[in-house]
Write an enzyme that holds these catalytic residues in place. Structure first.
Site, PDB file in Angstrom:
ATOM      1  N   HIS A  84      21.059 123.602 -13.815  1.00  0.00           N
ATOM      2  CA  HIS A  84      20.449 122.295 -13.582  1.00  0.00           C
ATOM      3  C   HIS A  84      20.221 121.962 -12.109  1.00  0.00           C
ATOM      4  CE1 HIS A  84      18.997 118.431 -14.500  1.00  0.00           C
ATOM      5  NE2 HIS A  84      19.716 118.188 -15.565  1.00  0.00           N
ATOM      6  N   TYR A 123      22.246 105.758 -20.217  1.00  0.00           N
ATOM      7  CA  TYR A 123      21.535 106.499 -19.170  1.00  0.00           C
ATOM      8  C   TYR A 123      20.276 107.106 -19.771  1.00  0.00           C
ATOM      9  CZ  TYR A 123      20.853 110.002 -15.419  1.00  0.00           C
ATOM     10  OH  TYR A 123      20.351 110.768 -14.384  1.00  0.00           O
ATOM     11  N   THR A 149      15.005 112.531 -10.075  1.00  0.00           N
ATOM     12  CA  THR A 149      15.177 111.601 -11.195  1.00  0.00           C
ATOM     13  C   THR A 149      15.748 110.275 -10.708  1.00  0.00           C
ATOM     14  OG1 THR A 149      17.416 112.416 -11.676  1.00  0.00           O
ATOM     15  CG2 THR A 149      15.572 113.468 -12.840  1.00  0.00           C
TER      16      THR A 149
END
Length: 1046
Positions: A475, A591, A604
């Site tokens: 990630h 979230y 993000t």
């Protein structure tokens, strides 16, 4: 392979007569081709740098400027207003001597033209950056575009006229702005207000005010200074402190997965699927290197998005460190690393500068599959080091992998283009337990066996024995949309461009002279093996604790939602809030990931989906308030969510700003109670939408079976859920839900089944809330008598989805199950995932279900509760089997009357035509065909008219018409069920004609609305609609057909 050819390209021996030199011309030719490829790539990179460096102009525009200046000078005019003469005076003395006066003038004109051209480029780039900094268009309602926005779009199109490369817009993208402290704190307090009690909210407000008046402004000044200096004030700290400095396992906690097609496996030959998949990925890498990919844009617009994350997609690995990890990226790699049955291989994918064909790669992969050699000592589970704690992996790497054979083999894995695992298992939605196998497929992609993936690579490809494939991505280097874009291209290229032969093999010819894949050698001492076992134990415990559930939702999709003028994302997020409320009895910090790629190097931002408006709507719906009030709250909540998403996309989010302020405070060595408490709040509901960005690659109309499942991730909080969803086409939404077994309050099987209130929300937006309130109350009336009301609601509202959860064989294209299919189910299938129950109990439940299927053909005129002795519920299956047990039926198994809390109906069989079961919608749809035909002309005209009218008028008309249908149907249906259930299909036809009359009669509408209120009063008086199953199917299918015609 180039290194091998260099080693054998020439040989020489020294003899008394001299040196005997032997050359291999074939090897030298291959070396030449490989070097030629490298030079071509360098030249291509230089060319692309020039093209994107002068964007939005073009290199050829320089020649145009030069010709224009020289033509003007030829006409005895000075366009430079004396600057060319000034330049000529300052030319070096050597040029004055060597060039004539005319040559000096020409050279000065060229210098002036170049400077003018560069100035115009900078001006155009500055204008483009100003245009891309305009975000007011995002806050304007659809169909009400302002004049300013129209002019802005025109100018943006003019400056973006040329075909841009992948990175052409990078230097023109604006920098991420720093919000004001006051705005961020105000939005934060608003987001936590529905989650805190009165004293708790007052305490948090005091902390926020204290932070703003004291430490906040000081931290803000440092942050603004960084924003002026850095390209993006968030991204580097986010990558380092959120990802790279995490010392726990990255498996499950950070990595995420992507899945193959849902219903299709292009080939069952493992080597062939690997060959096409590897080829498709390398073709994508070629496009990235050559910048031939089109820049990503906001869907439906010309607004570009940042493409910086594509730079580290291939040839990248995450190397461990004591305090922080490091991302390493190499320019190029001509091989991939392959793992199979505990052995590591290097697979060369280029031969003399030429990319191998898919058939050649398949042949090489097949050689690996056929290799009988066993793993070396300590080699089989070596990958567990990347799945365990980062500190332990860093220490072992420094001591045992910094030199020698271990270093060379580790370099091969880390420098490889990507990592490939040839798995020995079969995966996918298959067999007698398709839903369970789909869940196991997700878990396999998320963590596998904890040692057969290299979790440090930017991404790893997994190819299973039956031809199914998938992806596991690290990630830190990029976010999911970037990897999703890669995976979409890979799947589409594999299935539609490369293709397979009739026998399932890759197309093309095979060069049999290709050298075999190279086994990697290791020297693993006992100390390393002990650490491998320790890391594997940590990873295995984490993997065993994760529970995953994949939930394809096919009842409707964005097509129906968008007709209501509602954002599909807002619709789904509100559904998740309703599902969580039903599942846990409250709300939590939610979230949702939103992109900030409108800005340079943006990643993000967090959208806090749990708002005051969404909580008000959920409470109103759960409390059974008036339908019009619920509808208004729903609209308000959806608009609020959209506004929060827009603020996050345009740099006015909450969490990234507070995060950076917290980092600055740590650098300054000061503590903030407010920031510390904010950053420690758990995200119990973490959600993310995987966008489908290349719909043109998938022809879902002609190939509806090629549906992508998207991907998922592990839960962020130990007591929370991780929810990923992808909107596929117009009629499908795929959910991926994860939780942990260690928390008894969470279950991905309970939560997605709680998402069935999506139906509630769709019909609310359609204006069918009157109908839904009655259905909701009749179902909710059973909640008081059941230990698990949420599961009961879902089992009754969506039986075919429930059956999929229980692992029964189901045709996913039809979504229903009839009695013959149930009869063919084995006892083992009924017992799947049902807990520790005996075979005798399973047979009892199956018998109960068959009785229920028989009784579903009839109606009932009254309902009441029965309170038997309590017994621990084993599974949802028992509830489902025992929903409608006939009182005093002698042919019903006696065991079914014991142990469970039962909702009992006194049934009255029909004399002629049986009422259609909700498992078989054919009869119901046939009965409503005439209704759909009658409405066709009216609805078609309304649709044409709505396309030219204002959005609000269209929405109001659609809502009123749909509400009219809802009230008519529910009121008439309920009274007909109470009075007499015979002739149900015939009464539907009568109601259709009555419905047409009601649409043009406001007085009649008001009359039936009063009758609807009377139905609510009857319910509250204790007369629920007992035959809810028939009502759900007949009315639901009827309105669905009418809505599709509209």
């Amino acid at each position: 392979m180039a290194e091998a050819h260099q080693a054998v390209a020439f040989q020489f021996t020294i003899t008394p007569e001299g040196m005997d030199l032997q050359l291999s011309y074939q090897a030298l030719h291959q070396i030449y081709r490989s070097g030629l490829r490298s030079w071509k790539k360098r030249i291509s990179r230089m060319q692309n740098r020039v093209i994107k460096g002068v964007y939005p102009a073009s290199p050829s525009s320089w020649l145009f400027v030069v010709i224009a200046i020289l033509a003007t000078m030829y006409m005895r005019s000075d366009p430079s207003m004396g600057l060319i003469a000034k330049i000529q005076q300052h030319l070096p003395l050597s040029l004055h001597v060597s060039l004539s006066s005319q040559g000096q003038t020409m050279l000065s004109a060229l210098v002036f033209s170049t400077l003018l051209w560069l100035s115009v480029i900078l001006a155009l780039r500055f204008c483009l950056k100003l245009l891309l900094s305009y975000h007011r268009w995002m806050f304007e309602k659809h169909g009400r575009t302002s004049t300013t926005t129209k002019v802005w779009v025109t100018l943006l199109r003019l400056l973006s006229g040329r075909k841009p490369l992948l990175y052409s817009y990078q230097t023109s993208l604006p920098h991420l702005p720093v919000p004001t402290i006051k705005d961020t704190l105000s939005r934060y307090l608003e987001s936590v207000q529905p989650l805190l009690t009165g004293p708790g909210f007052e305490r948090m407000t005091g902390l926020a005010n204290q932070f703003e008046s004291s430490l906040g402004n000081r931290l803000q000044r440092y942050l603004k200074l960084k924003a002026l200096w850095a390209t993006n004030y968030v991204s580097d700290w986010w990558e380092e402190y959120i990802y790279l400095r995490s010392r726990g396992p990255i498996m499950v906690n950070s990595n995420y997965y992507g899945m193959d097609f849902l219903y299709v496996t292009p080939t069952s030959v493992q080597a062939a699927r690997a060959g096409n998949t590897i080829t498709a990925l390398l073709l994508y890498r070629r496009k990235v290197n050559r910048e031939e990919l089109k820049p990503s844009r906001v869907p439906g617009t010309v607004i570009p998005l940042c493409a910086a994350q594509c730079e580290r997609m291939f040839n990248t690995t995450r190397t461990p460190g004591i305090e922080t990890d490091v991302l390493q990226h190499w320019q190029d790699s001509e091989f991939v690393a392959v793992y199979h049955r505990g052995r590591f291989f290097r697979l060369w994918v280029y031969q003399a500068g030429r990319l191998l064909s898919p058939r050649e790669i398949q042949s090489q992969v097949q050689r690996i599959l056929d290799d009988p050699s066993p793993p070396q000592p300590g080699e089989e589970k070596l990958g567990a080091l990347t799945a365990g704690d980062r500190v332990a992996w860093s220490e072992v790497r420094k001591r045992h992998f910094c030199a020698g054979v271990n270093r060379r083999s580790l370099d091969v894995i880390e420098r490889a283009a990507f990592f490939v695992t040839l798995d020995e298992e079969d995966q996918g939605m298959r067999g007698d337990d398709p839903a369970g196998n789909l869940d196991r497929y997700a878990k396999s992609l998320l963590h596998g066996k904890c040692y057969d993936r290299w979790f440090d690579k930017s991404f790893s490809i997994i190819v299973y024995k039956n031809g199914k494939n998938g992806l596991n991505a690290e990630h830190s280097w990029a976010d999911a949309p970037t990897v999703a874009h890669l995976w979409e291209y890979t799947l589409a290229t594999d299935a539609f461009q490369l293709g397979y032969t009739e026998d399932g093999h890759c197309k093309g010819e095979v060069d049999r002279s290709l050298p075999h894949p190279q086994r990697l050698l290791w020297d693993i001492p006992s100390e390393v093996q002990a650490q491998v076992s320790s890391s594997l134990a940590v990873a295995q415990q984490l993997a065993d604790d994760v529970d995953c559930h994949v939930f394809p939702f096919r009842d409707f999709g964005k097509g129906r939602i968008k007709k209501l003028r509602i954002s599909p994302d807002a619709f789904i997020q509100l559904s998740l809030q309703l599902a969580y409320y039903r599942d846990r009895g409250g709300f939590c910090l939610t979230y949702e990931a939103s992109m900030t790629r409108l800005f340079r190097e943006g990643r993000t931002e967090t959208v806090r989906s749990c708002s005051n408006e969404s909580c008000d709507f959920v409470k109103a719906l759960a409390g059974g308030e008036e339908e019009e009030h619920c509808r208004q709250l729903f609209r308000r909540a959806a608009e609020k969510h959209q506004n929060l998403y827009r603020l996050a996309m345009t740099g006015d989010g909450i969490d990234r700003h507070l995060f950076c302020l917290y980092v600055v405070s740590k650098y300054l060595g000061v503590d903030s109670p407010f920031l510390k408490e904010v950053l420690s709040e758990p995200w119990r509901l973490s959600t993310s939408q995987t966008p489908l960005q290349q719909m043109e690659l998938f022809d879902l109309k002609n190939n509806p079976e090629f549906i992508s499942l998207g991907g998922g991730f592990g839960p962020v909080a130990d007591d929370g859920y991780g929810v990923s969803y992808i909107i596929v086409g117009e009629d499908m939404i795929n959910f991926h839900v994860s939780s942990k077994h260690s928390c008894s309050g969470t279950s991905p099987y309970g939560f997605p089944s709680s998402m069935v209130p999506l139906r509630f929300m769709c019909d609310i937006a359609l204006g069918l809330l009157v109908f839904l309130c009655i259905i909701g109350r009749s179902l909710q009336g059973c909640d008081d008598y059941l230990d698990n009301s949420t599961k009961f609601l879902k089992a009754n509202f969506s039986p075919h989805q429930y059956i999929r959860l229980e692992g029964l064989s189901l045709n996913p294209a039809r979504g229903t199950m009839n009695r013959s299919e149930v009869a063919n189910c084995t006892t083992h299938q009924w017992c799947t995932q049902s807990g520790n129950i005996s075979s005798h109990q399973c047979n009892i439940y199956k018998s109960c279900f068959n009785q229920y299927m028989n009784l579903a053909q009839t109606g009932c005129d009254s309902a009441h509760e029965l309170y038997p002795q309590k017994m621990e519920m084993v599974s949802m299956l028992q509830l489902y089997c025992m929903v409608n047990i006939v009182k005093n039926r002698t042919d019903f198994p006696s065991e079914c009357k014991e142990g469970e809390k039962i909702y009992v109906c006194t049934l009255k069989p029909t004399e002629k035509t049986p009422t259609p079961s909700f498992h078989d919608k054919t009869t119901t749809e046939a009965a409503t065909t005439e209704a759909a035909t009658t409405e066709a002309a009216t609805t078609e005209a309304a649709t044409r008219e709505s396309a030219t009218t204002e959005a609000a008028t269209t929405e109001s008309a659609t809502t009123e018409a749909a509400t009219t249908k809802a009230a008519t149907t529910c009121g008439s249906k309920s009274e007909s069920s109470i009075a007499d259930n015979q002739g149900f299909i015939a009464s539907n036809v009568v109601l259709v004609f009555l419905l047409v009359f009601l649409i043009v009669s406001n007085a009649t509408w008001c009359h039936f609305f009063r009758r609807q209120r009377r139905t609510h009063q009857l319910w509250r008086a204790g007369h629920p609609c007992a035959c809810r199953d028939q009502l759900l199917t007949s009315a639901g299918a009827w309105f669905t057909s009418l809505d599709s015609d509209r």
